[in-house]
Write a protein that holds these residues in place. Sequence first.
Motif, mmCIF file in Angstrom:
data_model
loop_
_atom_site.group_PDB
_atom_site.id
_atom_site.type_symbol
_atom_site.label_atom_id
_atom_site.label_comp_id
_atom_site.label_asym_id
_atom_site.label_seq_id
_atom_site.Cartn_x
_atom_site.Cartn_y
_atom_site.Cartn_z
ATOM 1 N N THR A 14 58.903 -31.600 75.578
ATOM 2 C CA THR A 14 60.019 -30.989 74.852
ATOM 3 C C THR A 14 60.547 -29.805 75.649
ATOM 4 N N THR A 67 67.639 -29.727 83.165
ATOM 5 C CA THR A 67 67.444 -31.054 82.575
ATOM 6 C C THR A 67 67.064 -32.070 83.640
ATOM 7 N N VAL A 82 72.423 -39.105 81.952
ATOM 8 C CA VAL A 82 71.992 -38.063 81.018
ATOM 9 C C VAL A 82 72.737 -36.767 81.304
ATOM 10 N N LEU A 117 75.100 -34.978 78.621
ATOM 11 C CA LEU A 117 74.700 -33.629 78.226
ATOM 12 C C LEU A 117 75.815 -32.633 78.538
ATOM 13 N N CYS A 128 70.030 -26.136 72.661
ATOM 14 C CA CYS A 128 69.869 -27.512 73.120
ATOM 15 C C CYS A 128 68.387 -27.838 73.227
ATOM 16 N N LEU A 182 65.709 -31.136 74.196
ATOM 17 C CA LEU A 182 65.468 -32.489 74.675
ATOM 18 C C LEU A 182 64.025 -32.837 74.360
ATOM 19 N N LEU A 196 64.881 -40.897 74.509
ATOM 20 C CA LEU A 196 65.188 -39.492 74.743
ATOM 21 C C LEU A 196 66.055 -39.008 73.592
ATOM 22 N N HIS A 197 65.668 -37.896 72.989
ATOM 23 C CA HIS A 197 66.456 -37.273 71.926
ATOM 24 C C HIS A 197 67.041 -35.978 72.469
ATOM 25 N N ILE A 198 68.314 -35.778 72.231
ATOM 26 C CA ILE A 198 68.984 -34.538 72.616
ATOM 27 C C ILE A 198 69.674 -33.990 71.373
ATOM 28 N N THR A 220 70.592 -39.950 70.951
ATOM 29 C CA THR A 220 69.356 -40.665 71.248
ATOM 30 C C THR A 220 69.674 -41.806 72.195
#
Length: 141
Positions: free
Chosen positions: A12, A31, A47, A51, A73, A75, A82-84, A135
């Motif tokens: 995380t 990131t 990504v 993002l 933010c 992640l 992947l969850h953002i 996601t």
Amino acid sequence: MEPFIMSVDGKTMQMNFASSYPHIDKAIEFTARFLEEHACPLATFDVQLILREGLLNAVHHGNKDNPARRVYCTLVLEQSRLHITIEDEGEGFPAQAYTPEGGEVDIPQGRGLLLMYTYEFDVGFNAKGNVLFLTKEFAHN
């Protein structure tokens, strides 16, 4: 308050920063490193692009380019997704009014959301419209 704060706890990563475009670049850089260190199989460019669009929307549309407002933010890298989450301190927008089918790429606004759908991210918002949930599923090796 610090202008840019970043922390990593396992898989995380959390960032929060004053609304500014150089901070977006810093978030994108962190990131890329985070995804590389955790051997994320998603294309880093994809990504980063998505993002960047979400963070640009938060800074410009959400926080109205006000450096006194912050962007948050998170992640979270799971086994196969992947969850953002991106949150701004703005008034929000009527997210339920946007449909990806109605998006056009040759207009100055709305492209970010269209790209999120085009790159096959699941897109959601809180009721107020100031928190974006992204996601992306991937095959786990």
